[in-house]
Design a protein around this motif. Sequence first.
Motif, short mmCIF file in Angstrom:
data_model
loop_
_atom_site.label_atom_id
_atom_site.label_comp_id
_atom_site.label_asym_id
_atom_site.label_seq_id
_atom_site.Cartn_x
_atom_site.Cartn_y
_atom_site.Cartn_z
N TRP A 1 24.14 8.90 49.42
CA TRP A 1 24.85 9.30 50.66
C TRP A 1 24.16 10.51 51.29
CZ3 TRP A 1 30.21 8.91 47.90
CH2 TRP A 1 30.66 7.58 47.94
N GLY B 1 21.43 9.91 53.55
CA GLY B 1 21.77 9.33 54.85
C GLY B 1 22.18 7.88 54.80
N PRO C 1 26.71 6.17 55.99
CA PRO C 1 27.61 7.29 56.26
C PRO C 1 29.07 6.88 56.37
CG PRO C 1 26.26 6.76 58.18
CD PRO C 1 25.69 6.00 57.04
N LYS D 1 32.88 11.39 50.44
CA LYS D 1 31.60 11.81 49.88
C LYS D 1 31.69 12.23 48.41
CE LYS D 1 29.87 13.38 54.37
NZ LYS D 1 29.28 14.49 55.14
N LYS E 1 23.27 3.14 59.01
CA LYS E 1 24.32 3.88 59.74
C LYS E 1 25.42 2.93 60.16
CE LYS E 1 21.27 7.56 61.37
NZ LYS E 1 20.63 8.21 62.54
#
Length: 468
Positions: A288, A291, A294, A302, A460
């Motif tokens: 994570w 990147g 996300p 997270k 993403k």
Amino acid sequence: MLTCEICGEEIMLEEDMKTHLLLSHLENDMHCPLCSLSGVSYNELYFHIGSAHPEKQQGVQGPGHHDDVSKTPQTGPELLFQFSLAGDSCDMAGETTTTGVCSTTIDSVPQKQKVSPGTDLRVARQLHQEEEQIRKQEEAQQEREEFKKLQRQFGLDDRGGYCRQMERTMERAVARGLMTPSEFHYKRAEMMESLASGFDDGRTRTQGVVRALHEYYQTECRDCVHVWLSADTDHYCSSAGDKGWGCGYRNFQMLLSSLHRIETYAPFLQEKAMPSIPQVQSMIEEAWKEGLDPQGASHFNKRLQGTRAWIGSTEIFILLTSMGISARIIDFHQPTGPGDTHPWLFDWVKQYFFQSSRSSKLPPRLIHTSLPPLYLQHQGHSRCIVGMEQKKNGSLCLLLLDPGSSVSDTRKLLSGDTISTAIRHVRKFPASLKHKQYQVVAIQGVLSAEEKQITISNSKILCAERIP
């Protein structure tokens, strides 16, 4: 230009604003100025006056009608608006109004407390605001309860992770007399040492499973025209520390055990030892930070370490990507066969294994490939596909290793005396896979540094390949 304070509509004239307020917002509060009838709409009141008080109807016109303009008449809406808001009765006791509707005295008509239109609007607005506040509070409370429920379901609450669950399991064993206090402290110290190293202790691993299947198919199951097997793969089952939520992590360990044995992938694996579940959680968190995905990182806030959070296809994908291994997610998002079955899933798996024998015109009956197993996910559970059978009648059967199978049950596959019975739990025909949706993670090579960065950027918005 006037603006309605209730709905925001803009109206040119004051008279039209009165009519708008009457018909759009206050018409259910009207009452007859000639009798005790109340709580009716404008149209109902107009009909009532015409039928119950026909001799008094002169001058009261329906919407859009007027008397002689030279007499400066009041239209029906204006007059009834005046009755409704400005006294609810005739203008003067014993006298008629300008339109001659009524000569009844004030004392003979039921009276209401006089309230100005502005007061009505303020009260209505206040009530509306209070109702909205109550509704929002109720929705917020419901959202909090749903969030807590999801946290409990997916292991994101404060109950602790692998270590704490293992400790509680051993504490219960001590309480039941199944473990002595000294054994508890010894096993706890052993567990902490293993976790500190970051490596799995190997207690749930069974080696040689795919090799045992290869030996079995060499002599048995002659009704199969083809049998494909993945590269050698170890079986990892859930332990006391991850029972109920650790299947995704255990399947990743199975994938990794296979990659260690495949020449294409082994050089890219930094650690040769198998990571523990807490270590795999740490690896996902690091992915994570690179990147990757996300949206998934946000879903888990997270953080995975110290939780019992379930992982699925996307987490397996980002783990492999972070290691420089190319993978794809294929989403079989709906049944494609009778009885909610997924024949397209079976056909896709066949093509995956068949790629290893395309160069042969007549592929052998038993093919032990160098392909990694496939990660198979459905709602609430995941398994590894390590092979496939094709029967003489064309039917297909998956060979699955399940993290839910115990070490003792899995080791029955290693014995010639018990494998013919134990393999029944490995075989899965289409009628056995009837969940609404399945996802497969397939490993398909290695990534260059540039390709890895492109994959990170594309993650993403992480999308699966949908079939059909």
